[in-house]
Scaffold this active site. Structure first.
Site, PDB file in Angstrom:
ATOM      1  CD  GLN A  71      -2.858  -1.106   2.574  1.00 64.76           C
ATOM      2  OE1 GLN A  71      -2.642  -1.765   3.692  1.00 64.76           O
ATOM      3  NE2 GLN A  71      -3.817  -0.054   2.181  1.00 64.76           N
ATOM      4  CG  HIS A  72       0.517   3.092   2.591  1.00 61.31           C
ATOM      5  ND1 HIS A  72      -0.802   3.609   2.618  1.00 61.31           N
ATOM      6  CD2 HIS A  72       0.867   2.372   3.425  1.00 61.31           C
ATOM      7  CE1 HIS A  72      -1.209   2.814   3.757  1.00 61.31           C
ATOM      8  NE2 HIS A  72      -0.410   2.072   4.112  1.00 61.31           N
ATOM      9  CG  ASP A 298      -0.025  -5.150   1.556  1.00 56.95           C
ATOM     10  OD1 ASP A 298       1.172  -5.288   1.790  1.00 56.95           O
ATOM     11  OD2 ASP A 298      -0.675  -4.362   2.272  1.00 56.95           O
TER      12      ASP A 298
HETATM   13  O1  LIG Z   1       1.958  -0.217   5.041  1.00 54.86           O
HETATM   14  C1  LIG Z   1       1.228  -1.157   4.803  1.00 54.86           C
HETATM   15  C2  LIG Z   1      -0.210  -1.144   5.236  1.00 54.86           C
HETATM   16  O2  LIG Z   1      -0.375   0.143   5.703  1.00 54.86           O
HETATM   17  C3  LIG Z   1       2.358  -2.341   4.836  1.00 54.86           C
HETATM   18  O3  LIG Z   1       1.189  -3.515   5.010  1.00 54.86           O
HETATM   19  C4  LIG Z   1       2.520  -2.436   3.142  1.00 54.86           C
HETATM   20  O4  LIG Z   1       1.250  -2.576   2.483  1.00 54.86           O
HETATM   21  C5  LIG Z   1       3.729  -3.604   2.807  1.00 54.86           C
HETATM   22  O5  LIG Z   1       3.211  -4.716   3.224  1.00 54.86           O
HETATM   23  P1  LIG Z   1       4.043  -5.899   2.795  1.00 54.86           P
HETATM   24  O6  LIG Z   1       5.120  -5.687   1.762  1.00 54.86           O
HETATM   25  O7  LIG Z   1       4.804  -6.035   4.145  1.00 54.86           O
HETATM   26  O8  LIG Z   1       3.333  -6.980   2.564  1.00 54.86           O
END
Ligand SMILES: O=C(CO)[C@@H](O)[C@H](O)COP(=O)(O)O
Ligand SMILES: Nc1ncnc2c1ncn2[C@@H]1O[C@H](COP(=O)(O)OP(=O)(O)O)[C@@H](O)[C@H]1O
Length: 536
Positions: A71-72, A298
């Site tokens: 995300q983000h 995710d």
């Molecule tokens: O910042 C967040 C959710 O707010 C993280 O969950 C990212 O989405 C990355 O996730 P992974 O690569 O660890 O699955």
């Protein structure tokens, strides 16, 4: 047998699973790695997706696909559909000051406060703060921005055949950008309560107005394609956005919605991204006509993949550590600890995220020069509480609590407690205590937390499972190790195909009864109170 594909384009890698649309039975999978770092050229994600598709044996027999993603991430495109600069990822903390500035301008409390408007306070991870950083640190780039997308949005857009004219069959149609509620809710300028972009917050971030993409109807698309091919021209003569032109934001569509179909990519020849000679030799092709779903963030993907329902709390230990629940009402936390995101099934996903998670264990296992099995053996050889040794693991700063400049602290060391076994266990205990604080914060907002589902790469570690039962105060269920974000995307692909949420079963490999050892959290809290040395 009708097959569907789900993708998890996460921080460290791209994973794809292919399943039977009706039963969810696993058929095959593939993966490819992503570059390290907190800013990445999105072309690396596209090349990894092609490589993972090739690794999974291709998509020729697949009817629908959806992409879940980290995300983000801030993907900024110019009017030609080109990526202006490497994407800043969720774990990049350079926009920490921008987050403070935005919050100071908008305010935290009250009906017009940030949390009330978009369900969370801005922190460095969120897209809005990265846009504010771009405005202040790279104004020339900020002026060139014609569209802002998230990692999964941009990959979906490329899968539909869009992109820079010289890299894609359909050219830079920015109005075809689409996203879903869950990922939009992580931007910090989309409101889960209002189900709409908060364009005032977007403009405060980037300093330019935004507008939601309108989408490109298939018929209109056919006509446009003929025109472009007939003229032999492309959109590539589109210049930078006209002064004051609104920035296009992806259309937010619900799970189950078809955002389009794939257009044939690649083929027998090797895929070599012209801008990235290191991709030479990557072969990968995508057949035309596969239905494409909205995709998701995710964690919402993991919740869908686990078929999580109200009362469940998911602890995911990947690059990020996340604790999240599923609710039927939006949640807003004025303290900023819990982010009130949306989920990928029409509900909501209150979530706490830590910057430090699985890589705490990889760092300490490297320090001990052991593999994960030996690391687990060492940790399990130590008593709960690690003899008083405590690791407060803010190796990369920390997002929750919001300490972007913090460093890790090892406390409670004595001649007796300074052992390899205690260090291994302290690493796991410190990681899980941070996530247990997250569960407590979610629970303090009135969210039910009756069962804990433990997933993510590090959840496969036997010591992590044992210590989880000693740290959390609810029963811990360990689903069969798998790629639950990709599984959630595959469920969405099946939903897109059939029009209804799949009822695929979820299997478990362990059910751990509560075995709480209070000393672990008590000594962790004392060590936290010592504070940490700010990073140099
Ligand atoms: O910042 C967040 C959710 O707010 C993280 O969950 C990212 O989405 C990355 O996730 P992974 O690569 O660890 O699955
Ligand atoms: N048995 C294990 N013990 C501890 N950590 C593990 C184990 N297996 C994998 N990992 C870690 O899990 C992480 C990958 O988990 P994953 O959920 O795929 O992350 P992401 O989704 O962020 O890419 C890596 O940091 C890896 O080192």
């Amino acid at each position: 047998m009708t097959l569907v594909a789900g993708v998890d384009s996460s921080t460290q890698s791209c994973k794809i699973v292919i399943r039977d649309a009706e039963t969810g039975a696993f058929v095959r999978s593939g993966r490819a790695s992503h570059p390290d770092g907190t800013e990445v050229d999105p072309a690396a994600w596209w090349n990894a997706l092609l490589a993972a598709i090739r690794d999974a044996g291709g998509l020729d027999d697949v009817a629908a696909i959806s992409i879940g993603g980290q995300q983000h991430g801030m993907v900024v495109l110019d009017a030609r559909g080109r990526v202006i600069r490497d994407a800043l990822l969720w774990n990049d903390t350079r926009s920490a000051q921008a987050a403070i500035d935005l919050l100071a301008e908008v305010g935290a409390d009250g009906p017009d406060g940030y949390a009330a408007r978009v369900g969370a306070l801005p922190v460095a991870s969120f897209t809005a703060t990265k846009l504010r950083w771009l405005r202040d640190a790279e104004p020339a780039n900020a002026e060139r921005v014609a569209a802002v997308a998230l990692p999964h949005d941009w990959l979906t857009w490329r899968l539909l055949g869009y992109g820079p004219a010289d890299e894609s069959p359909l050219g830079p149609e920015l109005d075809a950008l689409a996203t879903d509620r869950s990922d939009a809710s992580g931007t910090s300028y989309w409101s889960p309560a209002a189900e709409a972009y908060d364009l005032d917050l977007f403009e405060r971030a980037l300093g330019r107005p935004g507008v939601e993409a309108v989408g490109v109807a298939e018929a209109e698309l056919e006509e446009e394609l003929t025109e472009v091919v007939g003229e032999g021209g492309t959109n590539s003569d589109a210049g930078d956005p006209a002064p004051g032109a609104p920035v296009i934001l992806p259309r937010v569509v619900p799970t189950g919605h078809i955002v389009g179909t794939t257009v044939a990519h690649g083929g027998d020849g090797a895929y070599a991204d012209p801008g990235h000679p290191d991709t030479t030799g990557i072969t990968g092709s995508i057949p035309a006509g596969i239905l494409v779903g909205a995709g998701m963030g995710d964690n919402a993907g993991a919740a869908l993949g686990l078929d999580a329902r109200p009362g469940d709390v998911v602890i995911s230990i990947g690059t990020s550590g996340t604790a999240f629940a599923v609710t039927d009402h939006p949640v807003a936390d004025l303290t900023g600890t819990v982010a009130g995101f949306a989920d990928a099934a029409g509900g909501y996903l209150p979530i706490v995220v830590t910057l430090n998670a699985a890589r705490i264990l990889s760092s300490i296992s490297e320090l001990l020069s052991v593999d994960y099995d030996e690391f687990a053996r060492l940790a399990l050889a130590a008593a709960p509480g690690a003899g008083g040794a405590v690791l407060v693991p803010y190796f990369e700063g920390e997002r929750t609590p919001n300490l972007p400049h913090a460093t890790a602290t090892l406390a409670g060391l004595t001649i007796a407690s300074a052992s390899r076994e205690n260090l291994a266990r302290a690493a796991i205990e410190g990681m899980l205590c941070g996530l247990a604080d997250g569960v407590g914060a979610i629970r303090s907002l009135g969210v039910e937390t009756e069962r804990l589902l433990l997933v993510g790469g590090a959840a496969q570690n036997a010591a992590v499972q044992t210590v989880a039962a000693q740290v959390f105060d609810v029963p811990v269920s360990v689903p069969t190790p798998g790629e639950y974000v990709a599984d959630g995307a595959a469920r969405q692909a099946a939903w897109t195909l059939t029009g209804s949420r799949p009822t695929w079963p979820v299997t478990f490999v362990a059910e751990l009864a509560v075995d709480t050892v209070p000393q672990i959290s008590e000594q962790y809290r004392r060590a936290q109170a010592l504070g940490s040395t700010p990073r140099a």
